[in-house]
Design a protein around this motif. Structure first.
Motif, PDB file in Angstrom:
ATOM      1  N   PHE A 126    -132.833 -12.111 -92.147  1.00 32.00           N
ATOM      2  CA  PHE A 126    -133.084 -10.679 -92.260  1.00 32.00           C
ATOM      3  C   PHE A 126    -131.776  -9.885 -92.258  1.00 32.00           C
ATOM      4  N   GLU A 127    -131.865  -8.643 -92.734  1.00 36.26           N
ATOM      5  CA  GLU A 127    -130.687  -7.780 -92.834  1.00 36.26           C
ATOM      6  C   GLU A 127    -130.538  -6.868 -91.618  1.00 36.26           C
ATOM      7  N   ASN A 128    -131.062  -7.278 -90.488  1.00 35.67           N
ATOM      8  CA  ASN A 128    -131.028  -6.422 -89.302  1.00 35.67           C
ATOM      9  C   ASN A 128    -129.609  -6.217 -88.774  1.00 35.67           C
ATOM     10  N   SER A 129    -129.334  -4.990 -88.366  1.00 36.87           N
ATOM     11  CA  SER A 129    -128.031  -4.631 -87.823  1.00 36.87           C
ATOM     12  C   SER A 129    -128.100  -4.426 -86.318  1.00 36.87           C
TER      13      SER A 129
ATOM     14  N   LYS B 204    -124.194  -6.540 -89.018  1.00 34.68           N
ATOM     15  CA  LYS B 204    -125.412  -7.331 -89.106  1.00 34.68           C
ATOM     16  C   LYS B 204    -125.385  -8.484 -88.100  1.00 34.68           C
TER      17      LYS B 204
ATOM     18  N   ARG C 148    -126.584 -11.425 -88.494  1.00 34.74           N
ATOM     19  CA  ARG C 148    -126.165 -12.647 -89.195  1.00 34.74           C
ATOM     20  C   ARG C 148    -124.645 -12.727 -89.296  1.00 34.74           C
ATOM     21  N   ASN C 149    -123.993 -11.610 -89.587  1.00 37.24           N
ATOM     22  CA  ASN C 149    -122.536 -11.610 -89.677  1.00 37.24           C
ATOM     23  C   ASN C 149    -121.900 -11.874 -88.322  1.00 37.24           C
TER      24      ASN C 149
ATOM     25  N   TYR D 294    -127.650 -18.033 -92.436  1.00 38.20           N
ATOM     26  CA  TYR D 294    -128.675 -17.388 -93.273  1.00 38.20           C
ATOM     27  C   TYR D 294    -130.056 -17.971 -92.991  1.00 38.20           C
TER      28      TYR D 294
ATOM     29  N   ASN E 270    -131.476  -4.923 -82.128  1.00 34.96           N
ATOM     30  CA  ASN E 270    -131.359  -4.728 -83.576  1.00 34.96           C
ATOM     31  C   ASN E 270    -132.177  -3.519 -84.013  1.00 34.96           C
TER      32      ASN E 270
END
Length: 252
Positions: free
Chosen positions: A136-139, A225, A227-228, A131, A200
Motif C-alpha cells: 500500500f501507499e500509506n504514509s 511512506k 514501505r520506504n 513491496y 499511517n
C-alpha cells in the motif's frame, strides 16, 4: 397574400427541421476477449518497454539485508516478530525526521495487523520483499494526542484482541482483557500529558475503526511512506532477527 403564405410555410418548415430527435437505447451488444498467450504481441511495444522492465526488475531484486528466520503475522497472539519489526523500523526511521522538524520525539507507534500482506521469508531481503510486505501507499503521520485519548487507544487494543504492531508501548492485560499495566517508554500514561503517536494516514482517517485519533491537537505528515521506511531500514541493517517479546501480553 401569396408572399404571406410562403413565409408561413417557411416558418413551419424551419420549426420542424430544428426539432431535436430523441433516441432511446434498446440494446447493447458486446463480447469477451480472453487475454492469453495465444494473442499476438506487439513487437514494437515490447521492444520499447523491455529496457524499462529490466531496470525495474533489477531494482526490485537488489539485495538489501538478510532474515535469519521466516516471520509471519500469525506467529503470535498479541504481538508478532514481524509486527514488532515493522513498528520498531517505523519508529527508528521516522523519529529523526520528526525531531528535525519539531524538536520533539515520537512517543509510540501503532500500525495495523491487516497491513502486513506477506511473510518475511528466511534468506535474502530485497526491495521486492518490502513491496510484498507493504504494497500500500500509506504514509507515516504523527498525531498529537492527549493522555485521555491514548487511554482510548489502549482500550481499543484490549478489545481488538489482535496483534496490531506497536512500539514504545508496553501493555499487559489479564484473562478478562482488563489492563494490568500500560506504559509508554517505561512510564505510566498521564492523562494531563500530550503524546506524539506515529501511525499511517489510513488509520488516522479511521481505518480499522481507530476513531481515537480524532479529535487531536495537531497532525504532522512526514511525507514518508511506510514501505520506504522499511526499505531504508533494510539498507542499513545487515541482519533482520526480530522476536516476539513482552510489549503486549496477557497473563492468564
Amino acid at each position: 397574400m401569396k408572399i404571406n403564405v410562403f413565409f408561413i410555410f417557411f416558418f413551419v418548415l424551419t420549426i420542424f427541421s430544428c426539432k431535436k430527435e430523441h433516441y432511446n437505447l434498446i440494446k447493447i451488444e458486446g463480447k469477451q476477449i480472453e487475454i492469453t498467450d495465444t494473442l499476438d504481441s506487439n513487437t514494437e511495444i515490447h521492444a520499447y518497454v523491455k529496457p524499462f522492465k529490466e531496470r525495474v526488475e533489477s531494482d526490485l531484486d537488489n539485495v538489501l539485508s538478510y532474515a535469519v528466520h521466516t516471520y509471519s503475522k500469525r506467529d503470535g497472539e498479541f504481538n508478532t516478530a514481524i509486527g514488532n519489526f515493522m513498528a520498531d523500523a517505523v519508529y527508528e526511521q521516522a523519529n529523526p525526521v520528526f525531531k528535525s522538524r519539531t524538536g520533539k520525539d515520537i512517543d509510540m507507534v501503532i500500525l495495523n495487523h491487516g497491513s502486513i500482506r506477506s511473510i518475511l521469508s528466511k534468506g535474502n531481503i530485497t526491495t521486492r520483499t518490502a513491496y510484498e510486505i507493504m504494497p500500500f501507499e500509506n504514509s507515516i503521520v504523527v498525531v498529537e494526542l492527549k493522555g485521555i485519548n491514548v487511554n482510548a487507544l489502549i482500550d481499543y487494543l484490549t478489545k481488538a484482541k489482535r496483534a496490531h504492531p506497536i512500539s514504545k508501548l508496553k501493555l499487559t492485560i489479564d484473562k478478562d482483557f482488563d489492563v494490568i499495566e500500560a506504559l509508554i517508554n517505561g512510564k505510566e500514561i498521564d492523562t494531563s500529558n500530550t503524546y506524539y503517536v506515529a501511525t499511517n494516514d489510513y488509520l488516522y482517517s479511521g481505518g480499522d475503526n481507530m476513531s481515537f485519533f480524532k479529535p487531536n491537537d495537531s497532525l504532522y505528515d512526514l511525507n514518508y511512506k511506510i514501505r520506504n521506511a522499511l526499505i531504508d531500514y533494510f539498507k542499513k541493517t545487515d541482519t533482520i532477527k526480530p522476536v516476539i517479546d513482552d510489549r503486549f501480553i496477557q497473563i492468564k
